[in-house]
Design a protein around this motif. Structure first.
Motif, PDB file in Angstrom:
ATOM      1  N   ASN A 283     -43.414 -37.699  -1.582  1.00  0.00           N
ATOM      2  CA  ASN A 283     -43.372 -36.234  -1.453  1.00  0.00           C
ATOM      3  C   ASN A 283     -43.600 -35.560  -2.798  1.00  0.00           C
ATOM      4  O   ASN A 283     -44.293 -34.535  -2.885  1.00  0.00           O
ATOM      5  N   ILE A 286     -47.328 -35.721  -3.725  1.00  0.00           N
ATOM      6  CA  ILE A 286     -48.127 -34.744  -2.975  1.00  0.00           C
ATOM      7  C   ILE A 286     -47.949 -33.348  -3.560  1.00  0.00           C
ATOM      8  O   ILE A 286     -48.930 -32.619  -3.795  1.00  0.00           O
ATOM      9  N   GLU A 287     -46.728 -32.972  -3.830  1.00  0.00           N
ATOM     10  CA  GLU A 287     -46.481 -31.627  -4.344  1.00  0.00           C
ATOM     11  C   GLU A 287     -47.083 -31.444  -5.732  1.00  0.00           C
ATOM     12  O   GLU A 287     -47.712 -30.411  -6.024  1.00  0.00           O
ATOM     13  N   ARG A 290     -50.856 -31.204  -5.400  1.00  0.00           N
ATOM     14  CA  ARG A 290     -51.244 -29.911  -4.828  1.00  0.00           C
ATOM     15  C   ARG A 290     -51.261 -28.835  -5.920  1.00  0.00           C
ATOM     16  O   ARG A 290     -52.154 -27.988  -5.976  1.00  0.00           O
ATOM     17  N   ASN A 327     -47.301 -30.581   3.882  1.00  0.00           N
ATOM     18  CA  ASN A 327     -47.008 -31.734   3.032  1.00  0.00           C
ATOM     19  C   ASN A 327     -46.458 -32.899   3.848  1.00  0.00           C
ATOM     20  O   ASN A 327     -46.790 -34.057   3.610  1.00  0.00           O
TER      21      ASN A 327
END
Length: 541
Positions: A283, A286-287, A290, A327
């Motif tokens: 997680n 991904i953040e 992004r 997400n």
């Protein structure tokens, strides 16, 4: 004998089988995990009820031949390979089936195994009639659910699945990191000589698990597991422990263990904790990616970008916010790609190296093709995408490997959307169906001499092409609209590594190999893998 006496005898036999089954397979498992006998007794009582309900084939499915319950379940839980189970339990039943359909136990009772080309084609192409079964994903307490989630491209159906596919398709079409494949292939070959007994005794599955883990970590998330350079590091161990736990056949058939008895199983609880930590890592990746997406544009060629970056770009380019992925959805999709792309490809490569080791004439023919394309010498050459497409005979070897040893035994389960006819048999609404890939590809009624490794059966105009009109007889990646989205990615990865190995080494089985008289498979219900496969490599220069 009266019908009542027959029923009583049948019931007594089932109870005797149940008692024996638990004594051999269930009670040793639960007793080994708790010193409190009342816990073992409670679990055994629930198992007794559940299994007794599972034993009986439902009335609306009795027109389809069924495998014998006890031999099948004993084979699964005892760790026998699918090859033994197919030969002893499944193929004898299929030989009596008029259409390649048979019944076998699953989590909730019985499912239909589909193991004939024509029925396979219907199952894969008519996705509206046979959508993905989602009942198993509703068990939110299971390790598999917490790892993969329910909102992923493999499990979803209809418009929601199409949304995921629209984001993933461009990413896979743009991503083909053959440079990454080449770099890590070179790194792995150097590691061969540094570890253990060196080239004399290479633990092939171990190296290939590490190789494909590094590739999929970098190619999917841009995350480096460092598996090749630092075997057994904390990141690698956590992932492998979780994956082993997800595929545990006892927990697969009896998910109640995760739901109600996790408190009594400290090792299982530890896996859930490790999974929580790994999910946090994914997680965060991904953040962070992004947030830095704008700086990545134009800095790396598309083919070498990781899938997460490409999917985020496709996500941002979507004009409709309703067609973008969250997400959480991105993480679920990437974990599916991760699991599918790691274990399956590493085992496919292990099997290919085995078949080339025991068929030196095929190995030499493949080497000649590779040298004709890449040239010969002691230098290191990384194949390009164009050169990979020229390796026709190597591709035939890969296809024959995937016929004989398809890493995925079955497809993910489908479900009959309505009462429907499949290959002349009525399939009641709600029935679970599985494409039985391994069994079909080993059926002598479908393939000539199916236990013989013969790549030429995939030559133009040969046996494989002659089956085109009968349906789908070769489906290691599935087929139809829901064919494995990473198929070309995996095939390119295999071609790069195998061609580099063929150019640098020859290899053979050691004299004391347990696989000397035939490939020995590990047990399991999903992914197949070779047992204790070591090879002796000899440098060509």
């Amino acid at each position: 004998m009266t019908s009542l006496q027959v029923l009583a005898d049948s019931t007594n036999q089932h109870l005797e089988n149940l008692s024996s089954f638990y004594a051999q397979h269930i009670l040793p498992y639960v007793k080994g995990r708790s010193s409190k006998t009342y816990i073992a007794a409670a679990i055994a009582a629930l198992f007794s009820y559940r299994v007794y309900k599972m034993v009986h084939v439902p009335k609306n499915l009795r027109h389809i031949p069924a495998v014998p319950f006890w031999p099948y379940m004993t084979s699964v839980l005892s760790g026998e390979g699918i090859d033994i189970r197919a030969r002893k339990v499944i193929l004898p039943v299929l030989a009596k089936s008029p259409n390649g359909l048979y019944l076998r136990p699953n989590q909730r009772g019985w499912s239909v195994g589909v193991a004939a080309p024509s029925a396979m084609k219907t199952l894969f192409l008519r996705i509206g009639d046979y959508p993905k079964d989602q009942k198993l994903l509703r068990n939110q307490h299971s390790l598999a659910f917490k790892f993969i989630g329910s909102q992923n491209i493999v499990a979803l159906n209809g418009p929601v699945w199409k949304k995921h596919r629209m984001i993933a398709n461009p990413a896979f079409h743009r991503s083909m990191p053959v440079k990454l494949f080449g770099r890590l292939s070179e790194k792995m070959m150097l590691q061969f000589e540094k570890e253990g007994d060196g080239l004399e005794n290479v633990d092939v599955p171990n190296f290939l698990q590490r190789f494909t883990l590094d590739i999929i970590g970098l190619a999917a998330f841009g995350y480096d597991f460092e598996a090749l350079e630092k075997p057994g590091n904390e990141k690698v161990n956590a992932y492998e422990d979780i994956l082993t736990g997800v595929r545990n056949p006892l927990h697969f058939f009896f998910p109640i263990l995760d739901r109600r008895f996790l408190w009594a199983m400290p090792k299982r609880r530890e896996l859930h904790t490790k999974l929580g930590d790994m999910n946090n890592v994914f997680n965060n990746i991904i953040e962070n990616k992004r947030q830095t997406l704008a700086t990545l544009k134009g800095s790396i060629e598309d083919a070498e970008k990781d899938l997460l970056t490409l999917m985020l770009e496709a996500n941002e380019e979507s004009n409709d916010a309703d067609h973008r992925l969250s997400n959480s959805e991105l993480r679920s999709d990437l974990v599916v790609f991760f699991v599918a792309g790691h274990d399956t490809t590493s085992n496919a490569l292990s099997f290919a190296l085995y078949y080339l080791a025991v068929n030196p004439h095929i190995q030499e023919k493949a080497r000649k093709e590779v040298i004709d394309i890449l040239g010969d010498g002691n230098d290191v050459v990384h194949p390009t995408s164009t050169q990979c497409t020229e390796m026709k005979y190597l591709y035939m070897i890969i296809k024959e490997t995937l016929r004989m040893s398809p890493p995925a035994q079955n497809s993910s389960p489908r479900e009959g959307a309505e009462d429907i006819e499949l290959a002349g048999s009525l399939i009641p609404k709600g029935t679970v169906l599985n494409a039985d890939i391994f069994v079909m590809q080993h059926n002598p009624a479908i393939w000539k001499n199916p236990e013989t490794f013969y790549p030429e059966r995939f030559a133009p105009g040969a046996e494989s092409e002659s089956k085109a009109g009968t349906g789908l007889a070769w489906v290691p990646f599935g087929n139809g609209p829901r064919q494995c989205i990473g198929m070309n990615f995996s095939l390119a990865e295999q071609k790069v590594l195998l061609s580099m190995l063929l150019r640098k080494f020859t290899w053979e089985l050691p004299e004391n190999s347990i696989n000397k008289d035939g490939l020995v498979l590990n047990g399991g219900i999903s992914i197949i893998s070779p047992r204790d496969l070591h090879l002796k490599f000899t440098p060509r220069f």
